[in-house]
Design a protein around this motif. Structure first.
Motif, short mmCIF file in Angstrom:
data_model
loop_
_atom_site.label_atom_id
_atom_site.label_comp_id
_atom_site.label_asym_id
_atom_site.label_seq_id
_atom_site.Cartn_x
_atom_site.Cartn_y
_atom_site.Cartn_z
N GLU A 121 0.83 -1.20 0.00
CA GLU A 121 0.00 0.00 0.00
C GLU A 121 0.87 1.26 0.00
OE1 GLU A 121 -3.25 2.06 2.88
OE2 GLU A 121 -3.23 -0.12 2.73
N ARG A 136 1.62 5.25 0.57
CA ARG A 136 1.19 6.34 1.44
C ARG A 136 2.20 7.46 1.33
NH1 ARG A 136 4.27 6.01 6.05
NH2 ARG A 136 5.22 3.98 6.38
N ASP A 195 6.23 2.87 0.07
CA ASP A 195 5.60 1.61 -0.30
C ASP A 195 5.69 0.68 0.89
OD1 ASP A 195 4.52 -0.52 -1.68
OD2 ASP A 195 6.36 -1.02 -2.73
#
Length: 150
Positions: A3, A5, A54
């Motif tokens: 994910e 961010r 990541d």
């Protein structure tokens, strides 16, 4: 990819941001992250600098924009720098970063985000066009001015 961010550029991640690799030929279009950080010292309230992380810790990109409501149109809300590590280019990280900057611009009441790029083989033009920027003019030095309507 885990994910993605964003984190603010800081002392704890600037070394990783400076270590982002480039594909051969891209270096002529990119300024080191440390130069961007130094430029932000002049007015940190208008400069928006983030690293793209990541997963839990791997820095894979950097983006810098600025917001100045008193500037000429193309400098009110502008993307100044974007770097994505060579090993992960083409995986949506740049789009993620541009979208985040566009969201920030919208949140600051802007209706357009601008970018200025130098044309050339291996340059960033194809990326900026893919992310939604449209050429709207040129600087006095022949660089392309692009705009993204928000």
């Amino acid at each position: 990819m885990a994910e993605l961010r964003l984190e603010e550029l800081s002392a704890s991640n600037i070394s990783a941001a400076n270590a982002l690799t480039l594909k051969p030929g891209q270096e002529q279009f990119i300024t080191p992250v440390s130069y961007s950080a130094a430029a932000a010292v002049n007015d940190p309230n208008m400069t928006w600098q983030r690293v793209v992380v990541d997963g839990d810790h791997e820095v894979v990109g950097f983006i810098m924009g600025s917001f100045d409501p008193d500037a000429d149109d193309e400098f009110r809300s502008i993307l100044w720098r974007i770097n994505v590590d060579a090993e992960v280019q083409g995986r949506g990280i740049g789009q993620f970063a541009v979208d985040a900057l566009a969201d920030e611009a919208r949140g600051r009441g802007q209706d357009r985000l601008y970018v200025i790029w130098e044309t050339g083989e291996l340059g960033p033009e194809a990326f900026f066009l893919r992310t939604g920027f449209t050429p709207i003019g040129e600087t006095q030095y022949g660089e392309t001015i692009g705009a993204l309507d928000l």
